[in-house]
Enzyme design. Structure first.
Site, PDB file in Angstrom:
ATOM      1  N   ALA A  11       0.911  -0.908   0.422  1.00  0.00           N
ATOM      2  CA  ALA A  11      -0.028   0.182   0.132  1.00  0.00           C
ATOM      3  C   ALA A  11       0.670   1.269   0.184  1.00  0.00           C
ATOM      4  CB  ALA A  11      -0.847   0.352   1.473  1.00  0.00           C
ATOM      5  N   MET A  12       0.363   2.367   0.178  1.00  0.00           N
ATOM      6  CA  MET A  12       1.420   3.432  -0.460  1.00  0.00           C
ATOM      7  C   MET A  12       0.278   4.793   0.062  1.00  0.00           C
ATOM      8  SD  MET A  12       3.998   5.140  -1.357  1.00  0.00           S
ATOM      9  CE  MET A  12       3.250   7.502  -0.621  1.00  0.00           C
ATOM     10  N   GLU A  13       0.606   6.196   0.975  1.00  0.00           N
ATOM     11  CA  GLU A  13       0.052   6.597   2.575  1.00  0.00           C
ATOM     12  C   GLU A  13       0.068   7.842   1.701  1.00  0.00           C
ATOM     13  OE1 GLU A  13       4.564   6.627   3.563  1.00  0.00           O
ATOM     14  OE2 GLU A  13       2.955   5.021   2.673  1.00  0.00           O
ATOM     15  N   HIS A  58      -1.514   0.299   9.083  1.00  0.00           N
ATOM     16  CA  HIS A  58       0.318   0.860   8.760  1.00  0.00           C
ATOM     17  C   HIS A  58      -0.221   2.251   8.161  1.00  0.00           C
ATOM     18  CE1 HIS A  58       4.165   0.305   7.792  1.00  0.00           C
ATOM     19  NE2 HIS A  58       3.724   1.347   7.016  1.00  0.00           N
ATOM     20  N   GLU A  59      -1.540   2.787   7.453  1.00  0.00           N
ATOM     21  CA  GLU A  59      -0.733   3.819   6.227  1.00  0.00           C
ATOM     22  C   GLU A  59      -2.187   5.125   7.088  1.00  0.00           C
ATOM     23  OE1 GLU A  59       0.650   3.266   3.939  1.00  0.00           O
ATOM     24  OE2 GLU A  59       0.946   1.119   4.007  1.00  0.00           O
ATOM     25  N   HIS A  87       0.809   6.860   8.705  1.00  0.00           N
ATOM     26  CA  HIS A  87       0.806   7.515   7.729  1.00  0.00           C
ATOM     27  C   HIS A  87       0.353   9.141   7.657  1.00  0.00           C
ATOM     28  CE1 HIS A  87       4.941   5.186   7.272  1.00  0.00           C
ATOM     29  NE2 HIS A  87       4.036   3.959   7.115  1.00  0.00           N
ATOM     30  N   GLU A 138       8.487   4.573   8.932  1.00  0.00           N
ATOM     31  CA  GLU A 138       7.884   3.123   8.361  1.00  0.00           C
ATOM     32  C   GLU A 138       8.110   2.291   9.602  1.00  0.00           C
ATOM     33  OE1 GLU A 138       6.484   1.953   5.907  1.00  0.00           O
ATOM     34  OE2 GLU A 138       7.075   3.674   4.238  1.00  0.00           O
TER      35      GLU A 138
END
EC number: 3.4.11.-
Length: 781
Positions: free
Chosen positions: A238-240, A272-273, A276, A295
């Site tokens: 994934a990406m935040e 997690h994302e 962020h 991270e």
């Protein structure tokens, strides 16, 4: 010195031909010429106040001769959407269609627009996009305005807060959405058509987690909306992107037909994302040297949040079994790096996205929280976020904030752990009332350059808990009475291994499931490193053979299965463990036990043909099976029926819509005893039937199959350049090779020769790591 206030961006897309025209206004001030990052873009013109400005172009930058300047730079440019790569702006196919999506971390915003692609150069972004009328557009902020223009429309988004370029997002295509609300914030899950039915679980998790973080951090979520977007082709988990988080579909989509493992994964990645959004987006590291700040903290906080919100999942057990374990293994190699690592090039930056930046850093945070106490740790976090919001910070800023919150010398304690690579093994021996302690750096290869660390030890001696800071190579503690029982590193909060000269004193202690996991994991690695022989390791394994805790059984079977894959004729203890534990866990209904049962069943199906033949008959009713057993049944079907099962498994794979189901069947398709069938399956990647994102994930699994390694090696060597092209700009293939090389090279000298004579600069560190692990395995084969 350049200072950027805002990017005003207008993009006109030709969706069919995968090209776009860009018009950009950059509000800035500079003392000298402006240097912008730009890769793969055609720069048409650069102007200020309607007048052309001279500029020069290199492979990766534009040098604009403004002189001293304070105003608006106007740039016209053209860009292309990638069809093969998975970073920058690229095409993500699904079914018989596609979306256009972006992935900019770490240095790929420069492939989308000319910009200063550096995390410290935060700016506001005002984005307008011209697309076909029937297409949807998603970005970081809510839509402000939609204006029709012929057969197209112009979608304008609200302006973002100040943020780094790598957090910008754009998605174009057809999307379905479901929504919820937390206060004034819209929480939205978006998928391509036909997938949204599996979005509700993630939506519920997101709402709970945002609420938890708002309370824990003492700062509200800062944007008007939060999109969680399932991307059909996505290189990472994934990406935040701030306000528009992207996920691969298996990291976001789950429902009642999903396995326990799948639901736990979705919850973990979503948490997690979302962490962020505060730690990384609101406050960002100044440079990639401090990537671990982003991270490590998101990894730590996601487990903390899920452990609190879903107590039945025992998420700290999951934490040590994945994050701590992976980091300890990676950090035992000579190719490791400190948590705080100096980097300059894009290749070096990408290689930081590893078990050290995520797992080791998160494990150190857990150790520091245990040392400071929950409330002082939390107070320090709140000080940090409030001090540096909408700005950038360094590791020193973070530790100083924890010191302010706790009044304790945090920087002094953590210095060793973040600036030195590696970690210690602590030798513990007992003489009457005296505990003798000695530390040295632990290496998988057996020995190397030594180091001394400040180790915050936790001990339980004769039932009494003790904390002690081991600062020297050798030290001792006298407790004043004969020692009958001892354990060190209670509940595995410390990032070190422990070697006991008398294990009977450990078994006299009351061991938690985390303690047992730690003991077992340590001695497995001592065996791999040649510090203990197999007889010693096996004696510990037999102590736990009939343990009934999910975490202990998971670790036991995982280690024995690993050894079976190294030499299935030599390491056979697995065959004694599996029948007993499969029978026991088959009767349990709690979710963690169902997850363990799934793993036990899949392992047993692969290693034992007789067991597989009994399980394979369930394939007839595959669609109605418990999702936790489907993977095992697919594996059993392949093992039992061989070539006769291939077409049926392949057709089933092709007919499934969701990646979770496809992945289960893919593991079946890689479990054949016939090498050519495994190679046929891998070759589906060449035609796109296996997604680009999944090739790196399944290669290690295929290499674990001892029956097809030579054939797989030939396939890998033949298609190495194809694989490099898929993962260009990332370190993903390198990490995959680290896992693959040890198994493919066990009985094949050509593997070592190939990787030592051919240079792959972007993967050099991980290839060396794989070769080092191979050396270790050859000692025990």
């Amino acid at each position: 010195m350049v200072s950027i206030d805002k990017y005003e961006i207008f993009l006109d897309f030709d969706f069919k031909n995968l090209i776009y025209k860009g018009y950009e206004k950059i509000y800035l001030s500079t003392d000298n010429e402006v240097v912008l990052d730009s890769v793969g873009l055609n720069i048409v013109s650069v102007k200020t106040e309607g007048k052309s400005v001279p500029f020069k172009i290199s492979d990766s930058q534009i040098f604009i001769q403004t002189g001293k300047f304070d105003g608006v730079l106007e740039i016209e440019f053209e860009g292309k959407v990638k069809e093969r790569g998975l970073v920058g702006i690229y095409k993500a196919p699904y079914d018989h269609s596609y979306i256009i999506t972006t992935q900019f971390e770490s240095v790929h915003a420069r492939e989308f627009i000319p910009c200063i692609d550096h995390p410290a150069f935060k700016a506001r972004f005002k984005l307008s996009v011209k697309v076909d009328k029937d297409l949807d557009v998603i970005s970081n902020m809510p839509i402000e305005d939609v204006r029709e223009e012929g057969d197209k429309k112009i979608v304008t988004f609200q302006e973002t807060p100040r943020m780094s370029t790598y957090l910008l997002y754009l998605g174009i295509g057809k999307f379905e959405e479901i929504k919820d609300k937390l206060g004034e914030v819209d929480i939205i899950v978006a998928t391509v058509p036909g997938r949204i039915s599996k979005g509700k679980f993630a939506l519920d998790v997101a709402k709970k987690v945002i609420e938890y973080y708002e309370d824990y951090f003492g700062i509200k979520y800062q944007l008007p909306k939060e999109h969680l977007i399932a991307i059909p082709e996505f290189a990472f988990g994934a990406m935040e992107n701030w306000g528009a988080i992207t996920f691969r579909e298996t990291a976001l989509l789950a429902d009642e037909s999903s396995s326990v493992q799948q639901k736990m994964r979705v919850a973990s990645v979503v948490a997690h994302e979302l962490a962020h959004q505060w730690f990384g987006d609101l406050v960002t590291m100044k440079w990639w040297d401090d990537l671990w700040l982003n991270e490590s903290f998101a990894t730590f906080m996601s487990h903390k949040a899920i452990a609190e919100l879903y107590k039945e999942w025992d998420f700290w057990g999951t934490f040590i079994n994945s994050e701590t374990s992976g980091a300890l293994f990676r950090d035992s190699l000579t190719t490791t790096h400190p948590i705080e690592a100096h980097v300059t090039s894009p290749e070096e930056i990408e290689q930081l996205f590893d078990d050290i930046s995520y797992g080791k850093g998160a494990s150190i945070l857990r150790m520091i929280e245990a040392y400071l106490g929950d409330e002082d740790f939390r107070k320090g976090i709140q000080i940090y976020l409030n001090t540096y919001k909408y700005s950038n910070a360094t590791g020193s800023d973070f530790w100083n904030s924890l010191e302010k919150g706790s009044g304790k010398p945090v920087s002094e304690i953590v210095k060793d752990w973040i600036t030195k690579d590696g970690y210690p093994v602590v030798y513990v021996s007992v003489n009457g009332s005296k505990i003798n302690l000695e530390q040295e750096r632990f290496y998988l290869k057996g020995n190397g350059k030594n180091a001394v660390y400040k180790v915050p030890l936790t001990l339980e001696v004769n039932g009494r808990k003790i904390t002690y800071l081991l600062e020297k190579e050798k030290d001792s503690i006298d407790i004043g009475s004969d020692i009958k029982s001892i354990k060190v590193n209670i509940d595995r909060t410390g990032f070190y291994r422990v070697y006991y000269n008398d294990l009977s004193l450990v078994f006299n202690s009351k061991l938690s499931h985390l303690d047992k996991w730690g003991l077992f994991n340590d001695y497995f690695n001592f065996f791999l490193a040649g510090r203990v022989n197999y007889t010693t390791y096996e004696s510990i394994a037999k102590q736990f053979m009939k343990d009934d805790n999910y975490l202990v059984v998971d670790e036991l079977v995982s280690e024995l299965y690993y050894l079976w894959r190294v030499n299935r004729d030599k390491y056979k203890l697995l065959y004694e463990v599996l029948p007993y534990q499969v029978k026991r866990f088959s009767k349990r209904k709690d979710e963690l036990s169902r997850r363990t049962y799934s793993y036990l069943l899949s392992t047993f199906a692969f290693v034992d043909e007789k067991f597989a033949s009994g399980l394979a008959v369930a394939f007839e009713k595959y669609d109605t099976l418990d999702p936790n057993v489907k993977e095992a049944v697919a594996i059993a079907y392949a093992v039992t029926y061989g070539e006769d099962a291939y077409d049926e498994l392949l057709n089933k794979y092709r007919s499934e819509k969701f990646d979770e189901e496809k992945t289960r069947l893919l593991y079946g398709l890689l479990s054949f005893r016939e090498p050519y069938l495994v190679v046929n399956t891998m070759s589906l990647a060449l035609t796109g039937e296996i997604k680009r994102q999944d090739v790196a994930r399944i290669l290690p699994y295929a290499s674990y199959n001892p029956y097809s390694r030579l054939a797989l090696w030939k396939w890998l060597k033949t298609h190495m350049e194809f694989l490099r092209s898929i993962y260009a700009g990332t370190a993903i293939l390198g990490r995959t090779l680290r896992s693959v090389i040890p198994f493919l090279g066990l009985n094949n000298a050509e593997v070592v020769e190939y990787f030592t004579t051919n240079r792959f600069p972007e993967m050099e560190v991980e290839i060396k790591s794989g070769l080092e692990i191979l050396d270790s395995l050859r000692r025990i084969i």
